[in-house]
Design a protein around this motif. Structure first.
Motif, PDB file in Angstrom:
ATOM      1  N   LEU A 221     -15.846 -27.343  16.522  1.00  0.00           N
ATOM      2  CA  LEU A 221     -16.794 -27.388  15.444  1.00  0.00           C
ATOM      3  C   LEU A 221     -16.898 -28.659  14.749  1.00  0.00           C
ATOM      4  O   LEU A 221     -17.852 -29.009  14.190  1.00  0.00           O
ATOM      5  CB  LEU A 221     -15.879 -26.501  14.295  1.00  0.00           C
TER       6      LEU A 221
ATOM      7  N   GLU B 101     -17.503 -19.095   6.522  1.00  0.00           N
ATOM      8  CA  GLU B 101     -16.101 -20.060   6.849  1.00  0.00           C
ATOM      9  C   GLU B 101     -15.289 -20.467   5.714  1.00  0.00           C
ATOM     10  O   GLU B 101     -14.060 -20.321   5.776  1.00  0.00           O
ATOM     11  CB  GLU B 101     -16.603 -21.239   7.628  1.00  0.00           C
ATOM     12  N   GLY B 102     -16.130 -20.729   4.713  1.00  0.00           N
ATOM     13  CA  GLY B 102     -15.497 -21.257   3.392  1.00  0.00           C
ATOM     14  C   GLY B 102     -14.581 -20.036   2.599  1.00  0.00           C
ATOM     15  O   GLY B 102     -13.566 -20.424   2.499  1.00  0.00           O
TER      16      GLY B 102
ATOM     17  N   SER C 110     -11.267 -30.222   1.502  1.00  0.00           N
ATOM     18  CA  SER C 110     -11.287 -28.944   2.018  1.00  0.00           C
ATOM     19  C   SER C 110     -12.400 -28.445   2.281  1.00  0.00           C
ATOM     20  O   SER C 110     -12.798 -27.729   3.700  1.00  0.00           O
ATOM     21  CB  SER C 110     -10.766 -27.846   0.720  1.00  0.00           C
ATOM     22  N   ASP C 111     -13.710 -28.763   1.705  1.00  0.00           N
ATOM     23  CA  ASP C 111     -14.959 -28.113   2.410  1.00  0.00           C
ATOM     24  C   ASP C 111     -15.291 -28.908   3.527  1.00  0.00           C
ATOM     25  O   ASP C 111     -16.332 -28.311   4.228  1.00  0.00           O
ATOM     26  CB  ASP C 111     -16.234 -28.236   1.354  1.00  0.00           C
TER      27      ASP C 111
ATOM     28  N   ARG D   8     -11.096 -24.753  19.225  1.00  0.00           N
ATOM     29  CA  ARG D   8     -12.012 -24.328  18.686  1.00  0.00           C
ATOM     30  C   ARG D   8     -12.413 -25.264  17.417  1.00  0.00           C
ATOM     31  O   ARG D   8     -13.704 -25.612  17.210  1.00  0.00           O
ATOM     32  CB  ARG D   8     -11.879 -22.999  17.899  1.00  0.00           C
TER      33      ARG D   8
ATOM     34  N   THR E  48      -5.797 -27.288  -0.774  1.00  0.00           N
ATOM     35  CA  THR E  48      -6.038 -27.495   0.770  1.00  0.00           C
ATOM     36  C   THR E  48      -6.627 -28.954   1.026  1.00  0.00           C
ATOM     37  O   THR E  48      -7.425 -29.340   0.157  1.00  0.00           O
ATOM     38  CB  THR E  48      -7.112 -26.552   1.187  1.00  0.00           C
TER      39      THR E  48
ATOM     40  N   ARG F  41     -20.466 -30.612  13.980  1.00  0.00           N
ATOM     41  CA  ARG F  41     -20.817 -30.981  12.718  1.00  0.00           C
ATOM     42  C   ARG F  41     -20.769 -32.465  12.073  1.00  0.00           C
ATOM     43  O   ARG F  41     -21.461 -32.989  11.170  1.00  0.00           O
ATOM     44  CB  ARG F  41     -20.080 -30.218  11.499  1.00  0.00           C
TER      45      ARG F  41
ATOM     46  N   SER G 118     -19.249 -30.267  -4.634  1.00  0.00           N
ATOM     47  CA  SER G 118     -19.580 -29.415  -3.461  1.00  0.00           C
ATOM     48  C   SER G 118     -20.466 -28.158  -3.747  1.00  0.00           C
ATOM     49  O   SER G 118     -20.949 -27.540  -2.932  1.00  0.00           O
ATOM     50  CB  SER G 118     -18.060 -28.541  -3.117  1.00  0.00           C
TER      51      SER G 118
ATOM     52  N   LEU H  94     -18.060 -13.590  11.703  1.00  0.00           N
ATOM     53  CA  LEU H  94     -18.190 -14.979  12.410  1.00  0.00           C
ATOM     54  C   LEU H  94     -18.146 -14.897  13.721  1.00  0.00           C
ATOM     55  O   LEU H  94     -18.635 -15.763  14.493  1.00  0.00           O
ATOM     56  CB  LEU H  94     -17.091 -15.828  11.820  1.00  0.00           C
TER      57      LEU H  94
ATOM     58  N   LEU I 277     -13.235 -29.094   6.286  1.00  0.00           N
ATOM     59  CA  LEU I 277     -12.508 -28.720   7.296  1.00  0.00           C
ATOM     60  C   LEU I 277     -12.852 -27.129   7.705  1.00  0.00           C
ATOM     61  O   LEU I 277     -13.172 -26.336   7.005  1.00  0.00           O
ATOM     62  CB  LEU I 277     -11.048 -28.431   6.648  1.00  0.00           C
ATOM     63  N   PRO I 278     -12.999 -27.073   9.072  1.00  0.00           N
ATOM     64  CA  PRO I 278     -13.630 -25.792   9.855  1.00  0.00           C
ATOM     65  C   PRO I 278     -12.652 -24.771   9.551  1.00  0.00           C
ATOM     66  O   PRO I 278     -11.581 -25.192   9.407  1.00  0.00           O
ATOM     67  CB  PRO I 278     -13.784 -26.390  11.220  1.00  0.00           C
ATOM     68  N   TRP I 279     -13.077 -23.655   9.817  1.00  0.00           N
ATOM     69  CA  TRP I 279     -12.118 -22.524   9.930  1.00  0.00           C
ATOM     70  C   TRP I 279     -12.031 -21.971  11.322  1.00  0.00           C
ATOM     71  O   TRP I 279     -13.203 -21.726  12.023  1.00  0.00           O
ATOM     72  CB  TRP I 279     -12.650 -21.405   9.032  1.00  0.00           C
TER      73      TRP I 279
ATOM     74  N   ALA J   2     -13.159 -17.545   4.471  1.00  0.00           N
ATOM     75  CA  ALA J   2     -12.190 -17.345   5.165  1.00  0.00           C
ATOM     76  C   ALA J   2     -11.041 -18.457   5.108  1.00  0.00           C
ATOM     77  O   ALA J   2      -9.791 -18.314   5.111  1.00  0.00           O
ATOM     78  CB  ALA J   2     -12.755 -17.293   6.846  1.00  0.00           C
ATOM     79  N   ARG J   3     -11.423 -19.461   4.961  1.00  0.00           N
ATOM     80  CA  ARG J   3     -10.463 -20.719   4.881  1.00  0.00           C
ATOM     81  C   ARG J   3      -9.681 -20.565   3.366  1.00  0.00           C
ATOM     82  O   ARG J   3      -8.485 -20.749   3.415  1.00  0.00           O
ATOM     83  CB  ARG J   3     -11.407 -21.915   4.690  1.00  0.00           C
TER      84      ARG J   3
ATOM     85  N   ARG K  67     -27.353 -20.551   8.994  1.00  0.00           N
ATOM     86  CA  ARG K  67     -26.502 -21.614   9.227  1.00  0.00           C
ATOM     87  C   ARG K  67     -25.490 -21.889   8.097  1.00  0.00           C
ATOM     88  O   ARG K  67     -24.396 -22.083   7.916  1.00  0.00           O
ATOM     89  CB  ARG K  67     -27.133 -22.837   9.889  1.00  0.00           C
TER      90      ARG K  67
ATOM     91  N   TYR L 201      -3.551 -23.946   6.949  1.00  0.00           N
ATOM     92  CA  TYR L 201      -4.001 -25.036   5.957  1.00  0.00           C
ATOM     93  C   TYR L 201      -3.001 -25.614   5.463  1.00  0.00           C
ATOM     94  O   TYR L 201      -1.824 -25.061   4.993  1.00  0.00           O
ATOM     95  CB  TYR L 201      -4.883 -24.442   5.067  1.00  0.00           C
TER      96      TYR L 201
ATOM     97  N   ASP M  59      -7.102 -17.777   4.034  1.00  0.00           N
ATOM     98  CA  ASP M  59      -5.954 -18.171   4.678  1.00  0.00           C
ATOM     99  C   ASP M  59      -5.259 -19.333   4.265  1.00  0.00           C
ATOM    100  O   ASP M  59      -4.011 -19.330   4.291  1.00  0.00           O
ATOM    101  CB  ASP M  59      -6.546 -18.746   6.112  1.00  0.00           C
ATOM    102  N   ALA M  60      -6.011 -20.082   3.320  1.00  0.00           N
ATOM    103  CA  ALA M  60      -5.026 -21.167   2.530  1.00  0.00           C
ATOM    104  C   ALA M  60      -4.547 -20.627   1.476  1.00  0.00           C
ATOM    105  O   ALA M  60      -3.834 -21.223   1.000  1.00  0.00           O
ATOM    106  CB  ALA M  60      -6.102 -22.256   2.178  1.00  0.00           C
TER     107      ALA M  60
END
Lengths: 137, 394
Positions: free
Chosen positions: A32, B359-360, A56-57, A28, A16, A36, B193, B389, A59-61, B362-363, B352, A67, B366-367
């Protein structure tokens, strides 16, 4: 001679490196990103869509986001991470480059080819203006 | 605390096996808790221990190689031996000193108490730096689980020896020694990361060492069950895999091919299967010597390994196969763990950070999967993430 491009599901997803969002998902994503303020993203903004490119990290969801990854055998050719063209990617790039240029995003589900040539480093002020323009729609 | 296998009278064989599997899963979770990016290594250590084979871990210094083995040993309540070999390491430092009293009586015996011959789990760092004397004695210990030196001949309770090195050895003699380690795992420093996680977990693990939650008896029970596995359904596919690898210039020694069956059988047992299937072929990848060969083989074997699935060794199966089932299992596990650890205070920094991790996940879902190809369990997990979320992020 026209050669149809057909697409299949990719067994191992691409790495990604970007996202495509449209409509509500795009707004949305923009909100985000503005919250950020990540560094290291590039953006291509359309009338009702947003494309972000970067790690990738960062990129918001949001629900509905697609993607994106770059085809490793044909650098410059981008597509959803879960898609693969049934034709060899080098042939696909050769076919599409003269008409659309590179880098190029293929979005089979939307039936679109989107040039990424105009991508620019993310500017929060311009993204804010883009979002403000969409809020009134 | 009573031995769980003895409480309430003798257990049926299947009950005892289920208990052992549960205990080992808990041991896995405990051992991995304080480590970042080392779950696959911990899983492979356990797999090798059940299979009765040894493991070589290759990676730069400071990448938690010894910590992973130490943690596994603690969670299994195993008798542990660890040593850093050097060019001038004496055999007595590994195997034990000579018994001087017996030597005066004209007999060469070794005092092995607390040394490698009495270990159940062993870690030898810089394993290829050992002298010929050490490596020769080690060969017998690894192969036969027997220690022979002078008049000393003892059976060793060693379940697994993990050898570590910065790189695979060059040179025929050392290559032959390296071949005794059936599995090779390559580790790299933690990704950028994950650095925050590394710092937090590293700090916390000093205060909360892993708890023992399994025993050698559990390991042995699973090992015995693995040895009884019916390999007939999977042998043909394994032979095809070896032919494909040979066709691509990746040649496994006959010894490796035969012994790989032990890994496959152990993987099936840990997945709760008495009959190994194609879902259990994935450990063959770790039996391929060399990092480049393993990476190449992952591509050639994609079709064979796409059904890979193991509820206990999820990450190792995923990293070997990259198959959809293994990826889905891993993501479901991540989602469930995240949802179970939601911080209460929605205004906190921890909350937070938790939302970002959600989110990560979920990403990644979906990816990694087209919506129409989402497995049912992963679709449910995705729905929970989306709902969480929506509530927490707004």
């Amino acid at each position: 001679m026209k050669i149809p491009l057909t697409w299949s599901l990719r067994e191992v997803p691409l790495v990604t490196r970007g996202l495509y969002a449209q409509g509500g998902a795009a707004r949305r994503v923009a909100r985000l990103v503005l919250e950020r303020s990540p560094e290291g993203l590039c953006v291509v903004a359309g009338e009702d869509c947003l494309i972000l490119l970067g790690p990738s990290d960062l990129l918001p969801w949001a629900d509905g986001v697609v993607y994106l990854g770059q085809e490793p055998d044909a650098p410059g050719l981008w597509m959803p991470t879960t898609c693969v063209c049934d034709l060899h990617p080098v042939l696909v790039r050769q076919m599409l480059e003269p008409k659309h240029g590179l880098p190029l995003l293929c979005l089979p589900a939307q039936g679109l080819f989107v040039s990424l040539f105009a991508q620019a480093p993310l500017s929060l002020s311009r993204l804010g203006a883009w979002l403000a323009g969409r809020r009134h729609e | 605390m009573g031995h769980p296998m003895m409480e309430g009278g003798p257990l049926q064989p299947t009950q005892a096996l289920d208990l052992a599997q549960t205990a080992l899963r808990q041991a896995l979770d405990q051992a991995s808790k304080g480590l970042v990016g080392r779950r696959a290594l911990v899983e492979m250590i356990l797999l090798c221990a059940v299979a009765g084979e040894h493991l070589l871990v290759i990676g730069p210094p400071g990448t938690a190689k010894s910590e992973a083995v130490r943690r596994v040993s603690k969670t299994l309540s195993g008798n542990y031996f660890e040593y850093l070999l050097g060019r001038f390491t004496e055999p007595s430092e590994i195997f034990g000193p000579v018994d001087l009293r017996r030597l005066r009586e004209g007999e060469l015996e070794t005092l092995t108490q607390g040394m490698l011959p009495e270990a159940e789990i062993a870690f030898l760092d810089e394993v290829f730096l050992g002298s010929t004397a050490i490596l020769n004695t080690l060969l017998t210990l690894l192969n036969e689980r027997r220690f022979r030196r002078g008049h000393t001949l003892v059976s060793c309770p060693l379940r697994i020896c993990v050898g570590a090195s910065n790189a695979l050895p060059a040179g025929h003699a050392l290559e032959a020694f390296a071949d005794r380690f059936l599995v090779q795992v390559f580790v790299e420093p933690v990704a950028d990361s994950s650095l925050e996680d590394l710092l937090a977990l590293g700090w916390a693990s000093e205060e909360a060492p892993p708890q023992a939650c399994a025993r050698m008896e559990h390991l042995d029970l699973l090992g015995r069950a693995a040895r009884k596995a019916d390999m007939s359904k999977v042998r043909g596919r394994l032979a095809e895999v070896v032919r494909v690898l040979r066709g691509e210039g990746i040649v496994l020694s006959d010894r490796r091919v035969v012994k790989a069956q032990k890994l496959i059988a152990a993987a099936a047992t840990l997945a709760g299967r008495a009959v190994p299937t194609q879902a259990d072929l994935w450990p063959i990848l770790y039996a391929i010597p060399g990092q480049k060969a393993q990476e190449g083989a992952a591509g050639y074997l994609r079709e064979f390994l796409k059904e890979s699935q193991n509820g206990t060794l999820m990450v190792a199966a995923l990293e070997a196969s990259q198959g959809p089932r293994a990826r889905a299992d891993s993501l479901c596990r991540v989602v469930n763990a995240l949802l179970a650890s939601r911080p209460d205070d929605v205004a906190s920094e921890a909350h937070r950070a938790w939302c970002l991790k959600l989110e990560g996940a979920a990403r990644e879902i979906d990816a990694g999967f087209a919506r129409e190809a989402l497995p049912e369990d992963l679709a449910k997990a995705r729905a929970l993430v989306v709902a969480a979320l929506a509530v927490d992020v707004g």
